[in-house]
Design a protein around this motif. Structure first.
Motif, PDB file in Angstrom:
ATOM      1  N   SER A  71       0.803  -1.217   0.000  1.00 44.60           N
ATOM      2  CA  SER A  71       0.000   0.000   0.000  1.00 44.60           C
ATOM      3  C   SER A  71       0.839   1.271   0.000  1.00 44.60           C
ATOM      4  CB  SER A  71      -0.917  -0.013   1.221  1.00 44.60           C
ATOM      5  OG  SER A  71      -1.694  -1.189   1.216  1.00 44.60           O
ATOM      6  N   ARG A  72       2.151   1.129  -0.267  1.00 41.28           N
ATOM      7  CA  ARG A  72       3.002   2.322  -0.319  1.00 41.28           C
ATOM      8  C   ARG A  72       3.655   2.464  -1.700  1.00 41.28           C
ATOM      9  NH1 ARG A  72       1.121   5.666   3.114  1.00 41.28           N
ATOM     10  NH2 ARG A  72       1.766   5.552   5.276  1.00 41.28           N
TER      11      ARG A  72
ATOM     12  N   GLU B 250      -3.367   5.727   0.612  1.00 41.26           N
ATOM     13  CA  GLU B 250      -3.806   6.450   1.812  1.00 41.26           C
ATOM     14  C   GLU B 250      -4.712   7.627   1.424  1.00 41.26           C
ATOM     15  OE1 GLU B 250      -0.453   7.457   4.186  1.00 41.26           O
ATOM     16  OE2 GLU B 250      -1.627   8.637   5.616  1.00 41.26           O
TER      17      GLU B 250
ATOM     18  N   PRO C 268     -13.508  -6.454   7.659  1.00 40.02           N
ATOM     19  CA  PRO C 268     -12.442  -6.656   8.655  1.00 40.02           C
ATOM     20  C   PRO C 268     -12.594  -5.771   9.884  1.00 40.02           C
ATOM     21  CG  PRO C 268     -11.606  -5.489   6.733  1.00 40.02           C
ATOM     22  CD  PRO C 268     -12.988  -5.935   6.393  1.00 40.02           C
TER      23      PRO C 268
ATOM     24  N   ARG D 112      -9.330   9.552   7.814  1.00 41.02           N
ATOM     25  CA  ARG D 112      -8.169   8.668   7.757  1.00 41.02           C
ATOM     26  C   ARG D 112      -8.594   7.253   7.398  1.00 41.02           C
ATOM     27  NH1 ARG D 112      -3.769   9.442   7.140  1.00 41.02           N
ATOM     28  NH2 ARG D 112      -2.788   8.154   8.722  1.00 41.02           N
TER      29      ARG D 112
ATOM     30  N   GLY E  64      -8.224   3.161   7.998  1.00 39.29           N
ATOM     31  CA  GLY E  64      -7.923   2.425   9.215  1.00 39.29           C
ATOM     32  C   GLY E  64      -9.133   1.911   9.940  1.00 39.29           C
ATOM     33  N   ALA E  65      -8.890   1.521  11.177  1.00 37.26           N
ATOM     34  CA  ALA E  65      -9.893   0.815  11.960  1.00 37.26           C
ATOM     35  C   ALA E  65     -10.520   1.732  13.012  1.00 37.26           C
ATOM     36  CB  ALA E  65      -9.230  -0.382  12.640  1.00 37.26           C
TER      37      ALA E  65
ATOM     38  N   LEU F 116     -12.226 -12.302   6.956  1.00 36.59           N
ATOM     39  CA  LEU F 116     -12.081 -10.848   6.976  1.00 36.59           C
ATOM     40  C   LEU F 116     -11.544 -10.348   5.652  1.00 36.59           C
ATOM     41  CD1 LEU F 116     -10.488 -10.447  10.510  1.00 36.59           C
ATOM     42  CD2 LEU F 116     -12.884 -10.608   9.852  1.00 36.59           C
TER      43      LEU F 116
ATOM     44  N   SER G 114      -3.640  -4.565   2.857  1.00 33.43           N
ATOM     45  CA  SER G 114      -3.997  -3.411   3.687  1.00 33.43           C
ATOM     46  C   SER G 114      -5.077  -3.770   4.695  1.00 33.43           C
ATOM     47  CB  SER G 114      -4.460  -2.259   2.803  1.00 33.43           C
ATOM     48  OG  SER G 114      -5.596  -2.641   2.065  1.00 33.43           O
ATOM     49  N   VAL G 115      -5.939  -4.717   4.319  1.00 31.90           N
ATOM     50  CA  VAL G 115      -7.017  -5.110   5.211  1.00 31.90           C
ATOM     51  C   VAL G 115      -6.471  -5.650   6.533  1.00 31.90           C
ATOM     52  CG1 VAL G 115      -8.708  -6.955   5.470  1.00 31.90           C
ATOM     53  CG2 VAL G 115      -8.766  -5.503   3.456  1.00 31.90           C
ATOM     54  N   TYR G 116      -5.536  -6.605   6.433  1.00 33.91           N
ATOM     55  CA  TYR G 116      -4.926  -7.165   7.642  1.00 33.91           C
ATOM     56  C   TYR G 116      -4.130  -6.101   8.394  1.00 33.91           C
ATOM     57  CZ  TYR G 116      -5.779 -11.963   6.057  1.00 33.91           C
ATOM     58  OH  TYR G 116      -6.331 -13.141   5.666  1.00 33.91           O
TER      59      TYR G 116
ATOM     60  N   PHE H 260      -4.737  -3.027   8.814  1.00 32.01           N
ATOM     61  CA  PHE H 260      -5.604  -2.258   9.725  1.00 32.01           C
ATOM     62  C   PHE H 260      -6.005  -3.108  10.923  1.00 32.01           C
ATOM     63  CE2 PHE H 260      -7.252   0.321   5.871  1.00 32.01           C
ATOM     64  CZ  PHE H 260      -6.120   1.112   5.916  1.00 32.01           C
ATOM     65  N   SER H 261      -6.257  -4.379  10.690  1.00 36.10           N
ATOM     66  CA  SER H 261      -6.657  -5.245  11.804  1.00 36.10           C
ATOM     67  C   SER H 261      -5.526  -5.347  12.821  1.00 36.10           C
ATOM     68  CB  SER H 261      -7.014  -6.639  11.291  1.00 36.10           C
ATOM     69  OG  SER H 261      -8.123  -6.569  10.421  1.00 36.10           O
TER      70      SER H 261
ATOM     71  N   THR I  40      -1.735   3.426   9.321  1.00 33.86           N
ATOM     72  CA  THR I  40      -0.869   3.033   8.210  1.00 33.86           C
ATOM     73  C   THR I  40       0.497   2.544   8.696  1.00 33.86           C
ATOM     74  OG1 THR I  40      -0.165   5.319   8.011  1.00 33.86           O
ATOM     75  CG2 THR I  40      -1.951   4.625   6.581  1.00 33.86           C
TER      76      THR I  40
ATOM     77  N   TRP J  11       2.085  -0.360   7.053  1.00 34.95           N
ATOM     78  CA  TRP J  11       2.568  -0.116   5.693  1.00 34.95           C
ATOM     79  C   TRP J  11       4.000   0.414   5.733  1.00 34.95           C
ATOM     80  CZ3 TRP J  11      -2.001   3.182   3.324  1.00 34.95           C
ATOM     81  CH2 TRP J  11      -3.171   2.416   3.356  1.00 34.95           C
TER      82      TRP J  11
END
Ligand SMILES: Cc1cc2nc3c(=O)[nH]c(=O)nc-3n(C[C@H](O)[C@H](O)[C@H](O)COP(=O)(O)OP(=O)(O)OC[C@H]3O[C@@H](n4cnc5c(N)ncnc54)[C@H](O)[C@@H]3O)c2cc1C
Lengths: 573, 113
Positions: free
Chosen positions: A186-187, A245, A391, A427, A429-430, A478, B58-60, B62-63, B79, B82
């Motif tokens: 993801s970067r 991002e 997830p 943002r 994320g979770a 997930l 990316s899913v994992y 965040f988890s 992030t 990452w």
């Protein structure tokens, strides 16, 4: 970036002015009415006269933050203005408006001062900016996008294809999503702001338009970039690698706002169905006298209000609960697009053959139904939204549901002022909390009487079931490889969130609803509940009464020339 | 002290005794977490390998960030995974964050939550 606290905001007056400029769409003599829009659609063209009117109004200013000289201060108000366009012609909604909006949010959230200024100036001069993300080879899987940006001296060279991109050819600038290094993860991507003016001959070749069944006026273009040089300062953000991002942050805005704009499409669809049913004489009466027809119209009215409540609350959450919209925005995209598309499908049966004809007073219906279809897959597909939500569920189940407090009451006061939008607060994320579910639980505890109380208990129980089922989800469930049953949990959760939004509006937002019949709330909740299945909360007579009340609401609004959404705003037609 | 075992667990696991976790303890914990998400044995996880090479998307990521927050009460950027893309790199980074968080909490006379 904050939009500042300037007082120039989009108010009802702006929307009214725009509606006035565009006139009564049903008037056959109106040069920007449905008759003219249908003719343009048959020619597969954007409607030039309407585009001139929108230029005159300066629609693009709605997308530009107040701090940069535009009118964007509150996303829910931006949506009200855009519904005035979408309810007339989704091709204009997307092809004149929303595609530039999608491109620009990348720049508002990741661009530097100069880049923001450049895009604001373009938009304020009625120019278009295209958002070039999509590659046919990768669809929703944009983390595998191959379109490459390679360093070249102080600048970059762009190579690759972008396809099915709105306004790619006629835009004055592009926001291009490109891979900046080969590594997975993801970067490895970034956005580039590319003004067309700087592109040398031969570096950019346009592909023919992609023919489509709906949105036929929209220029769905493609292009091949061939070593296209761009300067170093075309990069959005301080360093490459921030692309995913930026997309996950800024698209929280578009994934909630665009489905909300589409409420306007069903407003017109419902109005067409109602007008047809009132006008059509059958069996010695009007079609609108038939109980079945009344029920279908009543249900579509309730669907529209449920969709409006959920989408509007989440666009307001961008200001109030930005730490939660990473989940609630894709939830809106997933559920609201479905509610609206299903409502149009049901209404089709009311129009009968008229829903199939391409001209005449109801010809607009088939066009709107075709144009609405991409709401379910364009920008991001509904399934991809489920995978974004999935997830998050075990953690929300563990620490947020039944634990945290309710969302602030102001979230639900539709029409009310909001704190400025802070792009930096959106943002990926979770999320740690879930204020909407908190509002549901609080409502179920404090309001146990009557039909609304029964629904609150029903959805609270569903949240409880979700808590159990989601806490037990295994790691594979997930991900993209999750079982259909796991996907279904994400779907059920979106219904619970929508119900929570409706209950919150019912509880805190009454002042913003004017003379709206209070039965809208149980009617909307019943429509949501039917999506969950299970034993009905209402008795059959109760449901019939609510559907009849919603039919009458639609009829009154139609006759009184008012929108069918929660605002009930007066319109020309 | 109960270190996380190689068993899978749906909750973030026991972070161990109070106080800032060491890089070593974080490594063991993170490796177990990664193994859980990948459904692999913990000794198959190479602490130096980029997590993306395991297909950990990316899913994992965040988890895992959520799990770190819940287990160690550290506010981490979503992030983070990452940017620190291996068990070892992530553990080293987090140990620093945890120590800093404890210092500032001690200064304020509060606990680290
Ligand atoms: C009118 C219109 C305008 C557009 N404008 C633009 C634009 O301006 N800029 C731009 O970049 N693009 C634009 N697009 C492209 C659009 O964004 C893509 O078509 C879309 O995102 C990808 O759709 P797809 O069905 O090809 O996706 P695919 O990813 O191929 O999906 C196919 C199917 O696979 C399944 N699927 C996909 N992902 C998942 C998942 N994560 N989990 C489970 N199942 C999944 C779903 O059932 C999905 O429907 C536009 C498209 C249209 C129709």
């Amino acid at each position: 970036m904050s939009t500042g606290t300037s007082t120039i905001t989009s108010t009802a007056t702006d929307v009214d002015r725009l509606d006035g400029l565009l006139g009564d769409p049903w008037d056959a003599g109106n040069p920007t009415g449905f008759a003219a829009l249908l003719e343009a659609d048959e020619r597969e063209e954007m409607h030039a006269e309407s585009e001139r009117v929108l230029d005159g109004y300066g629609l693009n200013a709605e997308f530009v933050p107040v701090g940069l000289g535009g009118r964007l201060a509150q996303v829910d108000r931006l949506v009200q203005v855009m519904r005035a366009v979408w309810r007339r012609d989704p091709c204009l909604g997307l092809g004149y408006g929303a595609s530039s909006f999608i491109a620009s949010v990348n720049v508002w959230s990741a661009g530097d001062e100069r880049q923001r200024r450049e895009v604001a100036d373009l938009l304020l001069a009625n120019r278009k900016v295209a958002s070039a993300y999509h590659e046919l080879a990768h669809g929703n899987d944009f983390s595998r996008a191959e379109f490459a940006a390679v360093r070249d001296g102080t600048g970059w060279r762009l190579d690759g294809r972008k396809e099915v991109v709105t306004n790619l050819r006629r835009a004055d600038a592009l926001v291009v999503f490109a891979r900046t290094r080969p590594d997975p993860g993801s970067r490895s991507h970034a956005q580039f702001l590319v003004p067309k003016a700087g592109i040398p001959e031969g570096a950019l070749r346009y592909l023919p338009r992609f023919p489509s069944s709906g949105m036929r006026g929209v220029q769905l273009g493609g292009a091949v970039f061939n070593g296209c040089p761009v300067p170093g300062d075309a990069l959005l953000g301080d360093e490459p690698g921030r692309g995913i991002e930026t997309a996950l942050s800024s698209f929280q805005l578009t994934r909630s706002a665009l489905p909300s704009m589409c409420v306007g499409v069903v407003d017109t669809g419902l109005r067409a169905a109602l007008a047809s049913a009132l006008d059509r004489r059958l069996y010695g009466g009007a079609a609108a006298d038939l109980p079945y027809v009344r029920a279908v119209i009543g249900r579509a009215q309730a669907d529209l209000l449920a969709a409006d409540a959920f989408a509007t609350v989440v666009t307001r959450a961008l200001h109030v609960l930005p730490e939660e919209t990473g989940v609630s925005a894709p939830a809106v995209k997933y559920l609201v697009s479905r509610l609206l598309i299903d409502a149009m499908d049901e209404l089709r049966t009311v129009l009968g053959a008229r829903a199939y004809l391409r001209d005449g007073p109801f010809g607009v219906f088939q066009k709107l139904a075709r144009d609405l279809a991409p709401a379910g897959f364009a920008h991001v597909s509904r399934a991809a939204c489920q995978v974004t939500i999935l997830p998050q569920l075990p953690r929300l189940a563990r620490r947020a549901w039944f634990e945290g407090g309710p969302a602030p009451a102001g979230l639900f006061r539709l029409g009310g002022d909001l704190p400025p939008l802070d792009f930096g607060a959106l943002r990926p994320g979770a999320p740690r909390s879930d204020g909407l579910s908190g509002t549901l639980v609080e409502t179920a505890e404090t309001c146990s009487d009557g039909v609304v109380g029964r629904f609150a208990a029903r959805f609270r129980d569903e949240l409880d079931r979700l808590r159990r089922d989601c806490a037990a989800l295994g790691p594979r469930d997930l991900t993209i490889d999750a079982r259909p049953e796991a996907y279904a949990l994400a779907g059920r959760y979106t219904v619970v969130l929508a119900a929570a939004a409706c209950l919150g509006v019912g509880r805190h937002g009454r002042d913003g609803l004017g003379d709206l019949d209070e039965r809208w709330l149980p009617a909307a909740l019943d429509r949501l509940d039917r999506r969950l299945g299970g034993p009905p909360v209402l008795t059959e007579p109760e449901r019939r009464d609510l559907e009849e009340a919603m039919f009458r609401l639609a009829r009154e609004r139609h006759d009184g020339r008012r929108l069918l959404d929660l605002t009930g705003r007066a319109v020309r037609g | 002290m109960t270190e996380p075992t190689t068993d899978t667990f749906a909750t973030p696991g026991d972070p161990g005794p109070p106080g800032p976790p060491s890089a070593d303890r974080l490594r063991t914990w993170l490796a177990a977490r990664v193994a859980y998400y990948l459904e692999r044995a913990v000794d198959e996880i190479d602490h130096e390998a980029p997590l993306t090479s395991y297909g950990l998307d990316s899913v994992y990521a965040f988890s895992i960030c959520g799990d770190i927050e819940d287990a160690f009460h550290l506010a981490v950027d979503p992030t983070l995974v990452w940017d620190h893309d291996s068990v070892a790199a992530l553990a080293a980074h987090l140990a620093g964050v945890a120590a800093a968080a404890t210092d500032s909490a001690t200064d304020l006379g509060t606990n680290s939550h």
